[in-house]
Enzyme design. Structure first.
Site, PDB file in Angstrom:
ATOM      1  N   LYS A 147      12.396   0.392   6.068  1.00 26.98           N
ATOM      2  CA  LYS A 147      11.090   0.690   5.488  1.00 26.98           C
ATOM      3  C   LYS A 147      11.229   0.800   3.977  1.00 26.98           C
ATOM      4  O   LYS A 147      12.232   1.287   3.468  1.00 26.98           O
ATOM      5  CB  LYS A 147      10.529   2.014   6.032  1.00 26.98           C
ATOM      6  CG  LYS A 147       9.212   2.432   5.369  1.00 26.98           C
ATOM      7  CD  LYS A 147       8.693   3.758   5.891  1.00 26.98           C
ATOM      8  CE  LYS A 147       7.404   4.142   5.150  1.00 26.98           C
ATOM      9  NZ  LYS A 147       6.826   5.409   5.639  1.00 26.98           N
ATOM     10  N   GLU A 206      -0.696  15.842   1.573  1.00 26.99           N
ATOM     11  CA  GLU A 206       0.590  15.997   2.261  1.00 26.99           C
ATOM     12  C   GLU A 206       1.431  17.142   1.706  1.00 26.99           C
ATOM     13  O   GLU A 206       1.795  17.155   0.527  1.00 26.99           O
ATOM     14  CB  GLU A 206       1.386  14.684   2.164  1.00 26.99           C
ATOM     15  CG  GLU A 206       2.677  14.693   2.952  1.00 26.99           C
ATOM     16  CD  GLU A 206       3.327  13.329   3.051  1.00 26.99           C
ATOM     17  OE1 GLU A 206       4.399  13.227   3.649  1.00 26.99           O
ATOM     18  OE2 GLU A 206       2.739  12.357   2.531  1.00 26.99           O
ATOM     19  N   GLU A 250       6.540   3.530  11.879  1.00 28.41           N
ATOM     20  CA  GLU A 250       6.634   4.015  10.503  1.00 28.41           C
ATOM     21  C   GLU A 250       6.681   5.545  10.483  1.00 28.41           C
ATOM     22  O   GLU A 250       7.463   6.146   9.739  1.00 28.41           O
ATOM     23  CB  GLU A 250       5.436   3.518   9.700  1.00 28.41           C
ATOM     24  CG  GLU A 250       5.441   3.975   8.250  1.00 28.41           C
ATOM     25  CD  GLU A 250       4.204   3.520   7.486  1.00 28.41           C
ATOM     26  OE1 GLU A 250       3.970   4.051   6.382  1.00 28.41           O
ATOM     27  OE2 GLU A 250       3.463   2.659   7.992  1.00 28.41           O
ATOM     28  N   GLU A 386      -4.745  -1.062   2.239  1.00 22.92           N
ATOM     29  CA  GLU A 386      -4.417   0.369   2.325  1.00 22.92           C
ATOM     30  C   GLU A 386      -4.330   0.994   0.934  1.00 22.92           C
ATOM     31  O   GLU A 386      -4.805   2.113   0.717  1.00 22.92           O
ATOM     32  CB  GLU A 386      -3.103   0.563   3.082  1.00 22.92           C
ATOM     33  CG  GLU A 386      -2.716   2.025   3.257  1.00 22.92           C
ATOM     34  CD  GLU A 386      -1.483   2.200   4.117  1.00 22.92           C
ATOM     35  OE1 GLU A 386      -0.650   3.064   3.773  1.00 22.92           O
ATOM     36  OE2 GLU A 386      -1.344   1.482   5.129  1.00 22.92           O
TER      37      GLU A 386
END
Length: 408
Positions: A147, A206, A250, A386
């Site tokens: 990733k 987050e 992911e 995104e």
């Protein structure tokens, strides 16, 4: 006394209205609001290859020195950059005020727009970003890279001075469950002598990590889809995200890495088997709340943050290979974007949010940042979309819709 005492508790909204760019640190989480002012001491940059690992001990030393100088605000506030070799911006403030959650009623107007017109420069251009995603996918197809998070920036400029307090108010109003922040930054290394102040400002969804006594919480997000204005379509997108193999993969990469980073410091680590869904006004996210108990009370919230940074949610996996890919593909320096922002007190308690949904602001310009996690199966056009959705957090707070008031 060399320091000043902690000011009385105030309503969180009053703290927001007292924020002044250039002399304040503001941080609002779902449970508390903090406003710090002035600088009693600055945490020096440790330097060297392991500068980030040595940062917590530098902070602890500065806090101890502040106590010995009878300064009764033993808290360090500020931000840590994405690149561990670059200096953090952490200070012990002169004063600090605390309040509960920041609750802005519907009567708090969202000013729009913050300026009559902006000019915008994408960095890189969308076509170049698509090429970068394709390059990352090629790297993953030929090696152990699993990733990599690739980012974009939008450079917005205006002739009108930007009202950062209003921008901060707008961000808090639109993102009540997130982490709204504003951090004074030093001049850029290549800045002109008269470049003026810089401010890191944003509303992150987050939590990197928090520590309260022996309790530790991390809440990584990974796997994202844009929201829809149509309620039925919006729920369909959320349901699709919950079962998306690409997004679940992911997310799993991130959760495994975060849990691995926390295990040496915690006991009774609880990692839910499946993610939940959380939303912001613009996005759905896969979310996992990880909790545990500290093994040793000397482990500070900043030590935990440093151990976790950067997570695969903002860098990739394996971290070293992902960092190399970012350095090769991204045509700009991230600075404090995808770093961490927050506070740590002398007892080790603190909160650190991931520095996303943010901008670096000066008097007449803002550089907005957004990124997307690239894994096997990613489609370049979807990852570009995104990033566009993630830009909306800042654009909407600026009073801008897609393309509204913006000149190419």
């Amino acid at each position: 006394m060399a320091g000043t005492s902690c000011a009385p508790r105030m309503l969180a909204a009053q703290l927001l209205e007292s924020y002044e760019a250039g002399s304040s640190f503001f941080f609002a989480s779902p449970k508390r609001t903090l406003l710090a002012r002035g600088t009693f001491a600055t945490v020096p940059h440790p330097g060297g290859a392991n500068a980030l690992a040595r940062l917590p001990e530098r902070v602890a030393a500065v806090l101890n020195e502040a106590r010995e100088a009878d300064h009764d605000i033993p808290v360090a506030v500020g931000a840590v950059p994405f690149d561990s070799a670059l200096p953090a911006q952490l200070v012990v403030p002169m004063t600090i005020q605390r309040a509960g959650p920041l609750e802005l009623g519907s009567d708090v107007a969202i000013q729009r727009p913050l300026a009559e017109r902006y000019t915008v420069q994408p960095v890189p251009e969308p076509a170049a970003y698509l090429d970068g995603v394709a390059q990352a996918l090629k790297l993953m197809g030929s090696g152990p890279l699993r990733k990599v998070v690739l980012s974009r920036a939008l450079q917005l400029s205006t002739a009108t001075p930007i009202d950062l307090r209003q921008l901060l108010r707008n961000l808090a109003r639109r993102n009540p469950t997130g982490y709204t922040f504003a951090v004074d930054l030093p001049p850029a290394l290549d800045a002109a002598p008269d470049a003026g102040r810089r401010t890191l400002i944003g509303a992150s969804p987050e939590l990197l990590v928090s520590r309260s006594g022996f309790q530790v919480v991390a809440n990584p997000l990974a796997g994202t889809t844009p929201r829809s204005a149509d309620p039925i379509e919006d729920q369909a997108r959320a349901a699709a995200l919950r079962v998306s193999p690409k997004d679940l993969h992911e997310h799993a990469v991130v959760i495994d890495s975060v849990a691995e980073a926390l295990r040496p410091y915690c006991k009774n680590l609880v990692v839910p088997q499946e993610p939940s869904l959380v939303s912001t006004p613009t996005l759905w996210h896969l979310s996992t709340r990880i909790s545990g108990e500290l093994l040793d009370p000397s482990i500070s919230s900043l030590m935990l943050a440093v151990a976790m940074h950067p997570t695969p949610a903002v860098c990739g996996y394996p971290a070293e290979l992902a960092h190399e890919a970012i350095d090769t593909i991204e045509p700009f320096d991230r600075g404090f974007y995808t770093g961490t922002v927050g506070w740590c007190d002398a007892n080790g308690d603190g909160q650190w949010a991931v520095t996303i949904r943010c901008a670096e602001a000066s008097e007449h310009s803002l550089r907005l940042f957004a990124g997307a996690g690239i894994v096997a199966g990613s489609k370049p056009e979807s990852e570009l979309a995104e990033t566009e959705a993630k830009f909306r957090t800042m654009l909407q707070a600026m009073g801008l819709g897609q393309g509204v008031g913006v000149q190419p």
